[in-house]
Write a protein that holds these residues in place. Structure first.
Motif, mmCIF file in Angstrom:
data_model
loop_
_atom_site.group_PDB
_atom_site.id
_atom_site.type_symbol
_atom_site.label_atom_id
_atom_site.label_comp_id
_atom_site.label_asym_id
_atom_site.label_seq_id
_atom_site.Cartn_x
_atom_site.Cartn_y
_atom_site.Cartn_z
ATOM 1 N N LEU A 166 0.842 -1.203 0.000
ATOM 2 C CA LEU A 166 0.000 0.000 0.000
ATOM 3 C C LEU A 166 0.879 1.256 0.000
ATOM 4 C CD1 LEU A 166 -2.926 1.014 0.050
ATOM 5 C CD2 LEU A 166 -2.746 1.180 2.522
ATOM 6 N N HIS A 167 1.902 1.240 0.843
ATOM 7 C CA HIS A 167 2.843 2.373 0.873
ATOM 8 C C HIS A 167 3.462 2.595 -0.513
ATOM 9 C CE1 HIS A 167 6.616 4.514 2.037
ATOM 10 N NE2 HIS A 167 7.162 3.684 1.173
ATOM 11 N N PHE A 168 3.886 1.506 -1.130
ATOM 12 C CA PHE A 168 4.581 1.586 -2.415
ATOM 13 C C PHE A 168 3.626 2.058 -3.521
ATOM 14 C CE2 PHE A 168 6.629 -0.314 -6.172
ATOM 15 C CZ PHE A 168 7.938 0.107 -5.985
ATOM 16 N N ALA A 169 2.412 1.495 -3.528
ATOM 17 C CA ALA A 169 1.455 1.837 -4.594
ATOM 18 C C ALA A 169 1.062 3.306 -4.538
ATOM 19 C CB ALA A 169 0.212 0.952 -4.478
ATOM 20 N N LEU A 170 1.027 3.876 -3.340
ATOM 21 C CA LEU A 170 0.551 5.246 -3.211
ATOM 22 C C LEU A 170 1.686 6.276 -3.191
ATOM 23 C CD1 LEU A 170 -2.276 4.593 -0.611
ATOM 24 C CD2 LEU A 170 -2.536 5.011 -3.034
ATOM 25 N N THR A 171 2.931 5.821 -3.317
ATOM 26 C CA THR A 171 4.045 6.772 -3.413
ATOM 27 C C THR A 171 4.800 6.608 -4.740
ATOM 28 O OG1 THR A 171 5.400 5.220 -2.147
ATOM 29 C CG2 THR A 171 4.414 7.042 -0.920
ATOM 30 N N VAL A 172 5.071 5.371 -5.114
ATOM 31 C CA VAL A 172 5.715 5.119 -6.414
ATOM 32 C C VAL A 172 4.631 4.912 -7.471
ATOM 33 C CG1 VAL A 172 7.267 3.616 -7.694
ATOM 34 C CG2 VAL A 172 7.694 4.048 -5.279
ATOM 35 N N GLY A 173 3.619 4.139 -7.081
ATOM 36 C CA GLY A 173 2.405 3.926 -7.862
ATOM 37 C C GLY A 173 2.571 3.868 -9.362
ATOM 38 N N ASP A 174 2.214 4.969 -9.997
ATOM 39 C CA ASP A 174 2.082 4.968 -11.454
ATOM 40 C C ASP A 174 3.391 4.619 -12.172
ATOM 41 O OD1 ASP A 174 -0.744 6.582 -11.555
ATOM 42 O OD2 ASP A 174 0.577 7.180 -9.917
ATOM 43 N N TRP A 175 4.530 4.975 -11.565
ATOM 44 C CA TRP A 175 5.806 4.624 -12.199
ATOM 45 C C TRP A 175 6.017 3.115 -12.202
ATOM 46 C CZ3 TRP A 175 5.784 9.251 -9.300
ATOM 47 C CH2 TRP A 175 6.101 10.404 -10.030
ATOM 48 N N ASP A 176 5.369 2.449 -11.258
ATOM 49 C CA ASP A 176 5.509 0.993 -11.223
ATOM 50 C C ASP A 176 4.384 0.294 -11.983
ATOM 51 O OD1 ASP A 176 7.283 -1.084 -10.004
ATOM 52 O OD2 ASP A 176 5.359 -1.840 -9.289
ATOM 53 N N PHE A 177 3.202 0.946 -12.062
ATOM 54 C CA PHE A 177 2.067 0.293 -12.726
ATOM 55 C C PHE A 177 2.272 0.184 -14.233
ATOM 56 C CE2 PHE A 177 -0.807 2.584 -9.433
ATOM 57 C CZ PHE A 177 -0.496 1.650 -8.465
ATOM 58 N N TRP A 178 2.702 1.303 -14.842
ATOM 59 C CA TRP A 178 2.591 1.425 -16.294
ATOM 60 C C TRP A 178 3.951 1.427 -16.972
ATOM 61 C CZ3 TRP A 178 -2.288 0.626 -16.591
ATOM 62 C CH2 TRP A 178 -3.167 1.186 -15.673
ATOM 63 N N VAL A 179 4.033 0.704 -18.058
ATOM 64 C CA VAL A 179 5.315 0.619 -18.758
ATOM 65 C C VAL A 179 5.731 1.968 -19.348
ATOM 66 C CG1 VAL A 179 4.364 -0.108 -21.000
ATOM 67 C CG2 VAL A 179 6.637 -0.883 -20.301
ATOM 68 N N ASP A 180 4.741 2.813 -19.703
ATOM 69 C CA ASP A 180 5.098 4.099 -20.314
ATOM 70 C C ASP A 180 5.446 5.164 -19.271
ATOM 71 O OD1 ASP A 180 2.451 4.172 -19.489
ATOM 72 O OD2 ASP A 180 1.856 5.634 -21.009
ATOM 73 N N TRP A 181 5.397 4.822 -17.990
ATOM 74 C CA TRP A 181 5.887 5.731 -16.948
ATOM 75 C C TRP A 181 7.335 5.387 -16.578
ATOM 76 C CZ3 TRP A 181 3.544 9.247 -13.129
ATOM 77 C CH2 TRP A 181 2.273 9.698 -13.501
ATOM 78 N N LYS A 182 7.829 4.267 -17.078
ATOM 79 C CA LYS A 182 9.172 3.821 -16.657
ATOM 80 C C LYS A 182 10.218 4.546 -17.509
ATOM 81 C CE LYS A 182 7.830 -0.568 -14.621
ATOM 82 N NZ LYS A 182 6.398 -0.361 -14.487
ATOM 83 N N ASP A 183 10.488 5.790 -17.134
ATOM 84 C CA ASP A 183 11.365 6.649 -17.923
ATOM 85 C C ASP A 183 12.788 6.631 -17.372
ATOM 86 O OD1 ASP A 183 10.946 7.976 -15.546
ATOM 87 O OD2 ASP A 183 10.990 9.957 -16.460
ATOM 88 N N ARG A 184 13.639 7.510 -17.901
ATOM 89 C CA ARG A 184 15.045 7.549 -17.471
ATOM 90 C C ARG A 184 15.262 8.514 -16.319
ATOM 91 N NH1 ARG A 184 17.600 9.249 -23.070
ATOM 92 N NH2 ARG A 184 15.890 10.707 -22.831
ATOM 93 N N GLN A 185 14.268 9.345 -16.034
ATOM 94 C CA GLN A 185 14.485 10.425 -15.077
ATOM 95 C C GLN A 185 13.830 10.176 -13.716
ATOM 96 O OE1 GLN A 185 13.104 14.204 -16.512
ATOM 97 N NE2 GLN A 185 13.775 15.303 -14.684
ATOM 98 N N TRP A 186 12.546 9.913 -13.709
ATOM 99 C CA TRP A 186 11.816 9.826 -12.440
ATOM 100 C C TRP A 186 11.730 8.412 -11.893
ATOM 101 C CZ3 TRP A 186 11.180 14.061 -9.857
ATOM 102 C CH2 TRP A 186 11.148 15.268 -10.543
#
Lengths: 250, 257
Positions: A42-62
């Motif tokens: 729950l902690h991870f989903a609500l702080t990292v969340g979208d960067w971990d859910f979606w492949v198009d959020w997995k960028d080089r910066q954030w």
């Protein structure tokens, strides 16, 4: 009543007492498994969340900055108790393995089977190599300072190389709609997300991306610095929560 | 020594029974089984009816399939809470000063089982159905706070883990001498902190209703939930309290083969 078990000496239990002790261990193991899947996830989903859910959020910066920074929290807190009080060098690995179990179950049954997102679009990242190294450094050094500096740094620096074999294929360029984009971007445009429209996607913002392929190492080293601080902070948070105080009233 | 047929049967029977310190093991396993059936049942219900009846809250069919489920959940929450908490309070041990070490050890096992069941409910609420919330709100247009996943997550899963956490707290307070003499700070943190996650639903729904319709999961609107779940780390302190006392109690009982 003192709870500092590490300063006491014990003779090993035998017979029924050994069985009682072992049965208690197993009960705690089950308890800890579900506790850390539920709470860390729950902690991870609500702080990292979208960067971990979606492949198009997995960028080089954030993604390489935010994920280790928020991911080192529970491992540090749990290490403070499991290593500090029980000499068990597995706090970080336990937390991260629990997180992996929780995320994989959710991605398969909540995203793929319920709402038909392709599983490749919602693959979770892994922090297992980072956690193993963090536990190993704490076990070998028995030092908060050394673990914070070297373990915390390695936790962040290992994140991107550990995930690259999984996600590299989604970063290849494709041409669509008269423009060049990554395969990951294409996933995002093809599978419409009503709650997470394109204008919310936080990737590659600001001037960092002008450094080209250097962007990722810069993010990783920035994350490494922050992880050393975050590790120390969460070590003490873990210690504080593991209080053995009794109160007269609440 | 001659052994009669009846004697042999009794011995075999004893072998099958869990040892005295695991007297509540069958009930513990039954608890896991019941919760698993409930949670999986709810997920199957969502899979069967959410897309066909749960996308538009203004449709009459939404009232039948989802709002009725919501009302049933509210009734169940009250019944389960009053049943369990009432039972634990009214059957409390009023002679804790005379508790035998073996019985106290057994009760520490049972407390650990209660906390374990609590964490199992935390798993479903904090892990599976929480992430599923993000998934559902990517395909549904959110036109009500009572979406097909919120109805289950916020009004059944959250209350249920709070009820079970309250059971663990009450069990310790009413049946174990150390917890009866003083209020355990880590146990209280581990139960009352995650309770605040339910309270955060109010802020979440207020925010999503008035100024943030999207489902950006890592946004500050959700951080109330995050702070609440940090308090689950209090379980470390509970284990330290329990382990320390168990060591003392094991020293008080006779060695047995």
């Amino acid at each position: 009543m003192s709870a500092n078990l590490s300063t006491q000496t014990f003779k090993p239990y035998t017979g029924e007492k050994a069985r009682i002790s072992r049965a208690y261990d197993y009960l705690i193991l089950v308890l800890a498994l579900f506790l850390f899947i539920g709470s860390f996830h729950l902690h991870f989903a609500l702080t990292v969340g979208d960067w971990d859910f979606w492949v198009d959020w997995k960028d080089r910066q954030w993604w390489p900055l935010v994920t280790p920074l928020m991911g080192i929290t529970f491992p540090a807190a749990v290490q403070a108790v499991l290593w500090g009080k029980f000499r068990l060098p597995l706090g970080a690995t336990l937390c991260v393995a629990a997180l992996s179990i929780g995320t994989w179950i959710a991605r398969i049954f909540a995203y793929h089977y319920w709402n038909y997102f392709p599983i490749n679009m919602v693959l979770p990242s892994t922090m297992l190599p980072s956690a193993l190294v963090l536990d190993a450094i704490l076990m070998l050094s028995n030092s908060l300072t050394i673990t914070a500096i070297f373990g915390g740094s390695m936790f962040a620096l290992l994140f991107y190389p550990a995930n690259w074999p999984i996600f590299a294929m989604f970063h290849v360029p494709v041409e669509a709609g008269n423009g060049q984009l990554t395969l990951a971007d294409l996933f995002g445009f093809q599978y419409i997300r009503t709650g997470m429209p394109e204008y919310l996607r936080i990737i590659e913002r600001g001037t960092l991306r002008t450094y080209g392929q250097i962007a990722t190492p810069l993010s990783a080293f920035c994350s490494a610095l922050l992880c050393t601080l975050m590790y120390t902070l969460w070590w003490y948070i873990g210690k504080w929560f593991a209080t053995t105080r009794y109160l007269s009233n609440i | 020594m001659a052994t009669t047929r009846e004697h042999t049967a009794v011995l075999v029977e004893d072998k099958k029974m869990p040892p005295w310190y695991l007297k509540d093991l069958p009930r513990y396993l039954a608890g896991f089984a019941v919760l698993t059936v409930i949670y999986m049942g709810l997920r199957i219900y969502q899979g069967a009816f959410a897309v066909s009846t749960g996308l538009d809250s203004t449709e009459p069919v939404f009232e039948i399939y989802w709002m009725r489920l919501f009302y049933i959940e509210l009734v169940l929450d009250v019944l389960i809470a009053s049943g369990f908490w009432g039972y634990l309070w009214f059957s409390r041990d009023k002679n804790l000063d005379t508790l035998e070490p073996k019985e106290e050890i057994r009760r520490y096992f049972t407390l650990t089982m209660w906390i374990s069941i609590y964490t199992f409910a935390v798993y479903w609420a904090g892990s599976y159905f929480a992430e599923q919330d993000n998934s559902w709100h990517q395909v549904a247009i959110r036109d009500t706070p009572f979406t097909a996943n919120h109805i289950i997550e916020f009004y059944f899963n959250f209350p249920l883990y709070i009820i079970l956490g309250g059971c663990a707290w009450l069990y310790a307070r009413t049946r174990l001498p150390l917890y009866a003499k003083g209020i355990s700070l880590p146990l209280t943190l581990a139960v009352f902190g995650p309770f605040m996650i339910l309270v955060s639903v109010g802020f979440n729904e207020w925010g999503h209703t008035f100024w943030f319709r999207e489902e950006f999961f890592a946004a500050p609107i959700h951080w109330g939930f995050v702070i609440g779940v940090w308090f689950a780390l209090g379980v470390g302190g509970i284990l330290l309290q329990g382990t320390t006392r168990m060591i003392e109690l094991l020293d008080e009982i006779e060695d047995a083969p």
